[in-house]
Write a protein that holds these residues in place. Structure first.
Motif, mmCIF file in Angstrom:
data_model
loop_
_atom_site.group_PDB
_atom_site.id
_atom_site.type_symbol
_atom_site.label_atom_id
_atom_site.label_comp_id
_atom_site.label_asym_id
_atom_site.label_seq_id
_atom_site.Cartn_x
_atom_site.Cartn_y
_atom_site.Cartn_z
ATOM 1 N N MET A 175 -2.717 5.022 -3.510
ATOM 2 C CA MET A 175 -1.707 5.864 -2.870
ATOM 3 C C MET A 175 -0.897 5.002 -1.917
ATOM 4 O O MET A 175 -1.435 4.165 -1.200
ATOM 5 N N VAL A 232 4.832 0.206 4.827
ATOM 6 C CA VAL A 232 4.210 0.995 3.767
ATOM 7 C C VAL A 232 2.712 0.729 3.738
ATOM 8 O O VAL A 232 2.274 -0.423 3.663
ATOM 9 N N ILE A 262 6.004 9.667 -1.121
ATOM 10 C CA ILE A 262 4.646 9.165 -1.353
ATOM 11 C C ILE A 262 4.444 8.875 -2.842
ATOM 12 O O ILE A 262 4.956 9.596 -3.707
ATOM 13 N N SER A 312 10.604 5.594 -1.170
ATOM 14 C CA SER A 312 9.254 5.201 -0.868
ATOM 15 C C SER A 312 9.104 3.864 -0.192
ATOM 16 O O SER A 312 8.918 3.805 0.998
ATOM 17 N N ARG A 328 -0.766 1.165 1.784
ATOM 18 C CA ARG A 328 -1.292 1.382 0.429
ATOM 19 C C ARG A 328 -2.822 1.350 0.479
ATOM 20 O O ARG A 328 -3.417 0.399 0.976
ATOM 21 N N ILE A 347 1.896 5.280 1.268
ATOM 22 C CA ILE A 347 2.504 6.148 2.281
ATOM 23 C C ILE A 347 3.572 5.327 3.007
ATOM 24 O O ILE A 347 3.245 4.436 3.792
ATOM 25 N N LEU A 384 9.131 9.854 7.080
ATOM 26 C CA LEU A 384 8.249 9.592 5.961
ATOM 27 C C LEU A 384 9.082 9.506 4.694
ATOM 28 O O LEU A 384 10.035 10.263 4.506
ATOM 29 N N THR A 443 8.460 13.787 -1.129
ATOM 30 C CA THR A 443 7.967 14.152 0.203
ATOM 31 C C THR A 443 8.887 13.696 1.326
ATOM 32 O O THR A 443 8.735 14.131 2.465
#
Length: 299
Positions: free
Chosen positions: A106, A86, A131, A23, A88, A108, A128, A157
């Motif tokens: 969240m 990242v 998540i 992540s 957020r 990403i 990616l 993910t």
């Protein structure tokens, strides 16, 4: 020749077990793929202070590099570089539960990793990442303190292929209970910490279960006008052994202590944080340098 083949096989196996990014560009540790679900060092000043009701955006940029591995059966001639951007998104409601404001967030992550271990691996990956979501964050605020708790969930993910030595995704779920606290004793001082405990599920493709992990981000600083300067860092310790095909993997628990200077600047509804941390007391993982840049915007 048999000896050379055996050494090459051990090096290749070590790399396959040690390198992955998760992540927020987490770096290699002793669990499967080399990384824990959380990118150590992401939080710092005011770590326990979830903002008041409203909508917020944070952009983290992280760059980690390492050229040595400390521990059992580590790969020689390591050159590891990880970068991540990242995104957020945070929403804090005006609803109170147990006296605390209910919020959610969240993450990403967009991640790139480059790994070289001469002569067996030279790979790069970009995709990616995994998540992170938390639909139930609670935060409390006092005159000279702030506190928060929640349970982050890491979703598988990110890109993952069992045949790759380097993977962005981890291919399993992680549940991470969190408790964070900020103390403001006066004279502009900020003492903050975020404590986390990771519980990992099994990677069904590899039949590997990564051990449970305890870790914390921390910062101590002093604010003068719009600037806060001080020390930031993190502590990491793997608590339980990994399991491969139902059998415990002994002797590979990771640990690290890191710290370094941090600087934060507040301007109206924004803040900028820059920090550098170097790792020490490292076991069973790469040892390197960690750079973070964080931008917060309140809508």
């Amino acid at each position: 020749m048999i000896k050379q083949f055996g050494q090459t096989f051990r090096n290749t196996l070590a790399v396959a077990m040690l390198f992955a990014v998760i992540s927020l560009a987490g770096v290699a540790q002793a669990t499967e793929g080399g990384g824990g679900a959380y990118p150590n060092g992401a939080e710092d000043f005011m770590a326990g202070a979830v903002p008041p009701p409203g909508n917020y955006f944070i952009n983290y940029f992280n760059y980690y590099s390492a050229d040595k591995f400390k521990g059992n059966n580590g790969p020689p001639n390591l050159n590891l570089k990880v970068s991540a951007d990242v995104l957020r998104f945070i929403k804090v409601t005006d609803t109170k539960i147990l006296g605390g404001f209910w919020g959610m967030h969240m993450f990403i992550p967009l991640v790139q990793q480059d790994v070289k271990v001469v002569p067996v691996v030279d790979e790069s990956r970009r995709s990616l990442g995994d998540i992170i979501i938390d639909p139930f964050i609670l935060s409390w605020h006092g005159a000279n303190w702030h506190a928060a708790t929640g349970v982050d969930i890491f979703l598988p993910t990110g890109n993952y292929m069992k045949s790759h030595n380097v993977n962005i995704g981890r291919n399993y779920w992680t549940v991470e209970p969190i408790a964070a606290l900020t103390l403001l004793p006066g004279a502009g001082f900020d003492i903050s910490a975020k404590l986390m405990y990771d519980i990992n599920t099994k990677n069904k493709d590899s039949n590997y279960l990564s051990g449970q992990e305890l870790h914390a981000d921390f910062a101590v600083g002093k604010k003068v006008d719009a600037f806060t300067a001080g020390l930031a860092g993190y502590l990491y310790k793997q608590i339980t052994d990994d399991e491969a095909n139902g059998v415990k993997v002994n002797g590979n628990k990771g640990q690290v202590v890191a710290f370094g200077p941090a600087l934060k600047y507040d301007y109206k509804n924004m803040s900028l944080t820059l920090k550098y941390m170097f790792e020490t007391e490292v076991k069973n993982r790469p040892s390197g340098d960690n750079f973070w840049f964080k931008f917060l915007y309140a809508f």
